[in-house]
Design an enzyme around this catalytic site. Structure first.
Site, PDB file in Angstrom:
ATOM      1  CG  ASP A  92      29.433  35.973  40.398  1.00 46.34           C
ATOM      2  OD1 ASP A  92      29.757  36.588  39.394  1.00 46.34           O
ATOM      3  OD2 ASP A  92      29.618  36.134  41.376  1.00 46.34           O
ATOM      4  CD  GLU A 125      42.579  46.058  48.728  1.00 46.82           C
ATOM      5  OE1 GLU A 125      42.382  45.611  49.832  1.00 46.82           O
ATOM      6  OE2 GLU A 125      42.416  47.223  48.802  1.00 46.82           O
TER       7      GLU A 125
END
Length: 662
Positions: A65, A413
């Site tokens: 990541d 979100e």
């Protein structure tokens, strides 16, 4: 994370990855940011070698990541520097490092020189990357690569547009329909379409998205059914702000002129020769989208800016700064930094500040374009006023039916976001309730006697207990993509019979959720919950009704390693055609600590009114795998198993048949 229960790890957290590796044959797996048992995931030999490669047989590329390897020495402190972090990550099995800048893997030659890793080991990981590129045809003549010759005419073609619509339609999930208010009639009185998401195209795209050639908003979708002249539109309220901002921008002055003085440099640190200086007299909405310059002579990339003004407070009060930026942003008042962030997309931020009447404050904004991000800057400030829905209700006089399109958006979100509102913090939720301003608007509509259809757009479960009272129908529309507005309209007006089922549990409120920093599955999701949620996993209504009969198995007992077939009769007992999604859940009897039930199969079954069919679902041997504490692994063990079948995970919607495994 040092306390993840082995059962939870193997039964809950790992199966999706295993399925993608072994069944979908994915070519890249990404290792995560966090630590597991004291090892960062991208330096975790157990995860990347023992489980992923040895147990599951993965032979392709592992990528970190973005920034996860840098985290070894900047936040985890498990490595001393980039040299040691790079060696550790590669040795554990991370083939490619993703990071914006400052690649730790640039230090691999130094790690080899120090003896931390061998050149042969580095080559073995490089080989995986090169094989992946060869498989893609990166080194071949374009004439040999099929996807290199795909014409632009394929983009947004009719087949793809149909696929986008079909996907959106199948995801529409009807949660409430009091007195069968839906579907609505196309020929009738004027209707109102209101709410923060009604005319919001980017909301439909979700996040980590491309930008579609064309997007059908929910407002436009509804207007296509009844005609724009029969629709009254009003945003009604913000998605989360429960106040409106009275702008003070016009009260700010720089050099005796209204607004902000803007100074630009064609370099990132606000140094050297100034390109230009301008005056901005209105709230900022500046972008390089469409190759627009921030100001004449300012490059599209690699530039920086300084915005300055003086503001004399008209009252002693709390004011609020509203800002959002893609790039580097920092806000100063009287030389003190109030907010600072580097962000790859523009997100709303709200910063409060107390001022005294008659006192002058120097406001300064520093901005810089970063990486390859499209520059964007938005800014205003002022005082907040309470929202009054009286004007809205007056505007709706003579209109009986109101479609309120609300919920959340990817501005609220998502991953790592500089957002701080009631219920929201940094991209996470601090509670799962519908934002208060929307809740109050819905209550005002009900108090005014309106019939309210609530279209909820969100990527997560929302606590909507009050909304089950204040609204007549609830359609969970998620983030429907480029054709999401058309799909919503097709469902609301009966051109498509909804068949979606909830892929997550909708809890009543946050009290039904265990602490999210606790990774135990106890009490979490339909698999372990004992309390009744608001809307259960697998739930979704239709405009028709179905009866599910008694199932039969092709065998009442099987041996380990054998599959089983379950045949389930389904009848459409309503007056219109529809699709039922028949679901099969498995529970192992006398499995202490095991899940209450786990979905193992489902099938879409489309039936005309009055028609009956049999849904046949194959359950593979892995459907009966559960964690065996004696063997410390997943296994199919002898015993009795219950197969629960029906149209949701709720016990009242399920029937049961038993199976013995010898």
């Amino acid at each position: 994370l040092n306390n993840v229960n082995p059962r939870d790890l193997w039964e809950t957290y790992l199966p999706a990855f295993k399925s993608l590796v072994q069944e979908a044959d994915v070519r890249q797996v990404m290792c995560a940011y966090q630590r597991l048992d004291d090892e960062p995931c991208c330096g975790n030999t157990r995860l990347l070698q023992t489980i992923l490669r040895e147990d599951w047989g993965f032979k392709h590329i592992v990528v970190s990541d973005c920034g996860a390897v840098t985290d070894f020495f900047t936040s985890h402190k498990t490595s001393s520097d980039a040299v040691h972090a790079s060696a550790r990550a590669v040795l554990a099995g991370t083939d490619v490092e993703c990071v914006w800048q400052g690649y730790a893997y640039e230090k691999l030659p130094e790690a080899v020189a120090k003896g931390l890793i061998t050149e042969k080991e580095v080559d073995s990981h490089l080989l995986k990357v090169l094989i992946g590129r060869f498989d893609l045809g990166d080194f071949d003549d374009n004439k040999l690569v099929p996807w290199a010759s795909i014409p632009m005419s394929i983009v947004n073609n009719a087949e793809h547009r149909k696929l986008a619509l079909d996907m959106a339609l199948e995801s529409m999930t009807l949660l409430q329909n009091k007195n069968n208010i839906l579907p609505l009639k196309k020929l009738g009185k004027k209707i109102a379409v209101i709410g923060p998401n009604a005319d919001n195209e980017p909301m439909l795209w979700g996040n980590y998205n491309g930008k579609p050639v064309r997007t059908i908003s929910i407002l436009n979708g509804i207007s296509s059914k009844v005609g724009a002249n029969n629709v009254l539109y009003d945003k009604a309220c913000d998605a989360v702000e429960n106040k409106v901002t009275q702008s003070y921008f016009s009260k700010a002055t720089a050099g005796g002129k209204q607004g902000f003085k803007a100074t630009y440099w064609n370099e990132p640190e606000r140094k050297g020769t100034v390109v230009t200086t301008t005056q901005i007299s209105n709230p900022f909405k500046i972008t390089t989208a469409g190759d627009h310059e921030f100001a004449s002579g300012v490059k599209l990339t690699g530039f920086s800016a300084l915005y300055e003004t003086d503001f004399t407070a008209p009252e002693t009060e709390e004011i609020v700064f509203k800002a959002g930026a893609t790039g580097y942003f920092e806000l100063f008042v009287n030389g003190k930094s109030l907010a600072r962030y580097n962000n790859w997309r523009t997100l709303p931020s709200r910063i409060t500040y107390n001022v005294e009447k008659g006192k002058t404050y120097k406001i300064e904004i520093r901005y810089g374009q970063l990486n390859n991000w499209q520059a964007n800057l938005e800014f205003d400030f002022g005082k907040e006023l309470d929202i009054d829905f009286t004007a809205l209700i007056n505007k709706l006089k003579g209109i009986d039916q109101v479609i309120f399109v609300g919920g959340l958006s990817t501005l609220l979100e998502g991953e790592e976001m500089p957002v701080n509102y009631p219920g929201f913090k940094g991209g996470d939720r601090t509670d799962i309730e519908l934002p208060l301003v929307q809740r109050n608007c819905l209550k005002a509509l009900k108090a005014a006697g309106k019939k309210v259809i609530f279209v909820n757009c969100s990527g997560s479960a929302i606590g909507m207990v009050p909304e089950t009272e204040s609204t007549d129908a609830i359609l969970q529309a998620w983030y429907g993509g480029e054709s999401g507005g058309q799909a919503v309209a097709d469902v609301l007006f009966g051109d498509y019979n909804p068949s979606g089922k909830l892929p997550v549990t909708f809890y009543r409120d946050s009290t039904q959720l265990p602490d999210f920093e606790e990774y135990s599955m106890k009490g979490r999701t339909y698999r372990y919950m004992t309390a009744a949620p608001l809307f259960q996993f697998g739930y979704g209504l239709s405009y028709t009704s179905f009866y599910i009969g008694s199932a039969r198995l092709n065998k009442s007992a099987i041996k380990k390693g054998e599959s089983i077939s379950i045949t389930i009769p389904v009848t459409n007992t309503g007056k219109r055609s529809g699709t039922e999604i028949v679901q099969v859940y498995v529970r192992k009897v006398n499995d202490t600590g095991g899940p209450v039930k786990t979905l193992k199969g489902f099938k879409r079954t489309t039936l005309a009114a009055g028609e009956s069919k049999e849904a046949v679902i194959q359950l593979q041997p892995t459907s009966f795998e559960f964690y065996d504490a004696r063997q410390l692994k997943m296994d199919v063990t002898p015993g009795e198993y219950e197969l629960w079948y029906g149209n949701s995970s709720s016990d009242k919607d399920l029937k049961m048949i038993k199976l013995s495994i010898q």
